[in-house]
Design an enzyme around this catalytic site. Sequence first.
Site, short mmCIF file in Angstrom:
data_model
loop_
_atom_site.label_atom_id
_atom_site.label_comp_id
_atom_site.label_asym_id
_atom_site.label_seq_id
_atom_site.Cartn_x
_atom_site.Cartn_y
_atom_site.Cartn_z
N ASP A 1 -1.86 -0.70 12.15
CA ASP A 1 -0.53 -0.75 11.98
C ASP A 1 0.18 -1.91 11.95
O ASP A 1 1.33 -2.35 11.94
CB ASP A 1 0.06 0.13 13.01
CG ASP A 1 -0.61 -0.02 14.51
OD1 ASP A 1 -1.35 -1.04 14.63
OD2 ASP A 1 -0.28 0.65 15.52
N HIS B 1 -4.00 2.69 24.75
CA HIS B 1 -2.85 2.76 25.39
C HIS B 1 -3.14 3.61 26.86
O HIS B 1 -2.42 3.66 27.85
CB HIS B 1 -1.68 3.45 24.87
CG HIS B 1 -1.25 2.60 23.90
ND1 HIS B 1 -0.85 1.51 23.72
CD2 HIS B 1 -1.03 2.90 22.39
CE1 HIS B 1 -0.46 0.98 22.70
NE2 HIS B 1 -0.65 1.69 21.83
ZN LIG Z 1 -0.86 0.78 17.44
#
Ligand SMILES: [Zn+2]
Length: 410
Positions: A247, A117
């Site tokens: 995830d 990110h």
């Molecule tokens: Zn993630």
Amino acid sequence: SLCFTSIEVPERLTVSHEALIKNGLADRCVSVPVREATDADILLVHSEEYLEAVKKTPYMTLEDLKEFTLQYGDVYFHPNIYHCAKLAAGAALQLVDSVMTGKVRNGMALVRPPGHHSMSSAANGFCVFNNVAIAAQYAKQKYGLKRVLIVDWDVHHGQGVQYCFEDDPSVLYFSWHRYEHQKFWPQLRESDYDSVGKEKGAGFNINVPWNKVGMKNSDYLSVFCHVLLPVAYEFCPDLVLVCAGFDSAIGDPEGEMCASPDIFAHLTHLLMNLAGGKLCAVLEGGYNLTSLPQSVCQTVQTLLGDPAPRPANLDGPCESALESLHCVRSAHRQYWSCLKHAGIKGDEEKSQEEQVWPEPPKRVTPPIRAALVLPNGVACPDGCESFGASEDADPVIVNKLRYVAAACNA
Ligand SMILES: [Zn+2]
């Protein structure tokens, strides 16, 4: 938004490492020493202003740190994080070096903080430096690679990686991510399937939005088989980097998907056919402390060469996944020959020309396939070379034997 204080915890690494030991996998791996990424490494992706700002964080008061953090989204700066982030990026680079020099065939870097990110001038979503983006630039620069494939199977969109390479045709970025028609974090318009890259990089950014939660093994495999793999084969990368976030596995509080940990054995195995097997996986997310270590073990065991377990309950992709899949294929139809008929019905034109093709290139068998220690009195099998313990063997061969032995634990 991501609730970082409670889920991005050190236990993510300790439980993963313990699981590798418990399953006998750690013993079969070659450990690669970690190093800190240098300023020059970090500047391959990040701006000087941002690096200088992060450098000051270890000396800030907690109050200053809180204020510094507020300018970014969903990230927390601990006084130690600059040091940890340098180690995380450096670990990815050490892995790239080990794979590119042939010291190991492939590998996985278990690191924190994650990276995908993080942007040129901004921390975001737990990420400080973009480990995989730095690794891609580093591999291109140091080894002269022409094409690097980044596969981001984390459940979040690695928008930092997309921004870094969206106009760059030498890096193909593939990401699937929970999207829910832009309702899921980071809620970006540019995470949708129609962000295909810009200018020269058009066609080299592939986003597969998941518009529902609960995606299963069949959904993941369908996207690999019908989108990623055909394009990846056509792209023909020199190196595969994986933003290996788990995830996207069952039980994760962020992803809410239903794919089982063993699906990562298949995803890994399918990617090992590319780039002559040169694959570096770098941990990103994964917050369920049961499914994370299971998924890590499935990935590492496959990297070690073990066959993938038989997949169970493959009942075909769901409607929402199929819709996403068709949208992605259509959006990329103009860029990839393998997709040029996507969404088009009717007969293909058959070529009438006489076909000629080159002879397949010779496949050279590596000199040493496997090494094993024979019990006393057992004869050396045909086709094998035997080395005595005290013998003065060629050091190059001994070295190769050691690596192969390390890789297969024979
Ligand atoms: Zn993630």
